[in-house]
Enzyme design. Structure first.
Site, short mmCIF file in Angstrom:
data_model
loop_
_atom_site.label_atom_id
_atom_site.label_comp_id
_atom_site.label_asym_id
_atom_site.label_seq_id
_atom_site.Cartn_x
_atom_site.Cartn_y
_atom_site.Cartn_z
N CYS A 380 0.84 -1.20 0.00
CA CYS A 380 0.00 0.00 0.00
C CYS A 380 0.87 1.26 0.00
O CYS A 380 1.46 1.58 -1.02
CB CYS A 380 -0.98 -0.04 1.16
N HIS A 505 -3.58 -4.83 0.40
CA HIS A 505 -3.00 -5.37 1.64
C HIS A 505 -3.02 -6.90 1.62
O HIS A 505 -3.94 -7.51 2.18
CB HIS A 505 -3.77 -4.86 2.86
N GLU A 507 -1.43 -8.88 3.28
CA GLU A 507 -1.25 -9.46 4.63
C GLU A 507 -2.56 -9.89 5.27
O GLU A 507 -2.55 -10.65 6.23
CB GLU A 507 -0.49 -8.48 5.53
N1 GLN Z 1 -1.93 6.85 2.88
C1 GLN Z 1 -2.05 6.11 1.69
C2 GLN Z 1 -3.40 6.32 1.02
O1 GLN Z 1 -4.32 6.78 1.62
C3 GLN Z 1 -1.77 4.64 1.90
C4 GLN Z 1 -2.75 3.97 2.81
C5 GLN Z 1 -2.26 2.63 3.33
O2 GLN Z 1 -1.07 2.33 3.28
N2 GLN Z 1 -3.15 1.84 3.88
O3 GLN Z 1 -3.56 6.00 -0.13
#
Ligand code: GLN
Length: 538
Positions: A380, A505, A507
């Site tokens: 992410c 994600h 994970e």
């Molecule tokens: N801050 C970033 C976004 O809003 C990544 C979010 C995250 O890593 N969950 O896109």
């Protein structure tokens, strides 16, 4: 009709109710039952989505996009239960449901009260979560005796009355503190905690005792007598030396699964634990060890990246190696010390996150991984940082950034989509499972062995397609896209042993018995990196 197991906790918080609940789920599945899991959280936040990872640990995301308590991660890792937005209710969510009904006039002018309206709402939520399952394992957050937990405990008392005591089991998790001065385990706090439960009308059927030392026969008898549970229902949960995945083994050895099945009138020919035993064998007999660095913002608290640490461990299971994680504070990483901080690691993970703190350190760590040929996996925000790194250092876009951190950057390689701009923050998050089409010939495609995958999201910003060609020309490979909206989901590097960043994600979907393909391949690459001796400090 489903059967219900309620898990409560006493004496202190953080006893591992989630792990115990998940372990019970694993054992009942092994007996052939379809289990569902639920967590009821007494705090007032409507969901944990807005809570700081320092306060609450990681926010776990389900397929249907619910932002939930991290205990749900344990449930999904240990069982096949499918979790949804009904799997986690907080006091805030229950009350907002009741208040919305009151405003609509659903209560026909009656006085709206904790009993029955709040407790009815809780019971309805419990029933909903049990839909289609043989057994629902419902964990009540917090500690018995907390003011805010009362409506939930009252609701489960009523629930047993309605569903029938023969369809309900109460498991109480407690702590036996060890007094060094006298060299004994003390039972009094557990006695008091069970007294508190009985005051509300809940008599535990099973007492699971967290302890640093084995429980003597005498202590067992004392607990049985004072807490009013049969001797064989006093279960010891000794601090696990090796791995959390040994908890189910410990519980079944003492017959907890049999006890619960008997209590609920469920028949079983026995548990099939072959996969689980193979896993324990792998955990207990690693054939080597690799070390990876996790460069993040919430390094001090392991719960903040719970699923990431677990997934890294699972990746190790696939190669039968133990993975040591070097936790590196992103803020500390600078061009002059990056080599020192990361020296000797065989792989680098940059996890997700929000806010600008530590961003430059993460980008620096990624540059180091790219330049030294060290396997890199970005999750992410980690993928967004990788994109920025490539833009700045390979595509010549010096001031490239994400508009989350630099709204005025001349090269917004990570940006909000046009349809998100001007909307309120709360409504713009991309949450839950989305489709991703994988490109042939990429590392991602090789890992998944599939053309289309579904992965969970929790983010706001996206790869800016206006820079796609320019970054591809610089060596970035678009490994996967969301076909519906043409959003970049995966970036890779062409000339690198293993460099993968994903907008989702992964994970949240890794399991010890089925390690996530990308974590599996990342650790395998780390192992190859170690074997090649490149970058080794020793
Ligand atoms: N801050 C970033 C976004 O809003 C990544 C979010 C995250 O890593 N969950 O896109």
């Amino acid at each position: 009709m489903a059967k219900f197991i309620f898990v409560t906790g006493g004496v202190t918080s953080s006893l591992g109710k989630g792990l115990t609940s998940a372990s019970i789920g694993l054992l009942l599945e092994a007996h052939g039952f379809k289990v569902a899991h639920q967590k009821l959280d007494p705090y007032i936040n409507v969901d944990p989505g807005t809570m700081s990872p320092y306060q609450h640990g990681e926010v776990y995301v389900t397929d249907d996009g619910a932002e939930t308590d991290l205990d749900l991660g344990h449930y999904e890792r240990f069982t096949h239960a499918s979790l949804t937005k009904h799997s986690n209710y907080t006091t805030g969510k229950i009350y907002s449901g009741v208040i919305a009904k009151e405003r609509r006039g659903d209560y026909l002018g009656k006085t709206v009260q904790v009993i029955p309206h709040i407790t009815d709402e809780i019971k309805a939520g419990i029933r909903r979560a049990a839909d289609g399952a043989d057994v629902l394992i419902c964990e009540i957050g917090g500690t018995v005796g907390d003011i805010e937990g009362l409506p939930f405990l009252e609701a489960i008392r009523q629930f047993a009355l309605e569903a029938g005591r023969e369809n309900t089991a109460f498991v109480h998790l407690t702590l036996l503190p060890f007094l060094r001065a006298s060299g004994e385990l003390k039972t009094k706090p557990s006695q008091h905690s069970v007294q508190k439960l009985r005051e509300i009308g809940v008599q535990p059927d099973v007492l699971v005792c967290r302890t640093e030392h084995p429980i003597s026969e005498e202590i067992r008898q004392k607990l049985s007598l004072f807490c009013n549970v049969p001797l064989k229902a006093v279960i010891e949960e000794c601090d696990v030396a090796f791995s959390i995945y040994e908890v189910p083994q410990m519980l079944t050895e003492q017959g907890l699964d049999r006890l619960l099945l008997d209590r609920l009138g469920l028949r079983s020919e026995g548990a099939r634990l072959d996969d689980y035993h193979t896993l324990l064998d792998v955990i207990r007999n690693p054939r080597g060890q690799v070390e990876v660095a996790l460069v993040g913002k919430y390094i001090a608290l392991t719960d903040a990246y719970k699923s990431v640490y677990e997934s890294i461990t699972h990746g190790g299971f696939a190669s039968q190696v133990k993975v040591r994680v070097r936790r590196v504070q992103a803020e500390d990483v600078r061009p002059e010390n990056v080599g020192e901080l990361l020296s000797g690691v065989h792989g680098i993970v940059v996890p997700g996150g929000f806010g600008s703190r530590g961003i430059e350190g993460k980008i620096e760590a990624i540059r180091w991984a790219r330049e030294t040929g060290t396997p890199f996996f970005g999750l992410c925000l980690g993928m967004q940082c990788a994109t920025i790194e490539v833009a700045r250092h390979l595509a010549g876009l010096d001031a490239a950034h994400s508009t989350e951190f630099d709204p005025d950057t001349p090269h917004p390689v990570i940006d909000l989509m046009a349809d998100q701009k001007g909307l309120e923050k709360g409504g713009t998050m991309r949450l839950g499972a989305f489709r991703c089409a994988l490109r042939a010939g990429t590392r991602s495609r090789a890992a998944y062995g599939d053309e289309t995958i579904h992965e969970r999201h929790r983010h706001r910003y996206e790869f800016n397609n206006a820079y796609r060609e320019r970054l591809e020309a610089a060596g970035l490979v678009i490994g996967g896209t969301n076909p519906e909206r043409d959003l970049v989901e995966i970036v890779e590097l062409r000339d690198h042993p293993w460099f993968v960043g994903v907008q989702f994600h992964p994970e949240f979907k890794s399991r010890p018995t089925a390690p996530h393909p990308l974590f599996r391949d990342f650790i395998a690459a780390a192992l190859r990196h170690q074997e090649s001796g490149v970058g080794s400090s020793s």
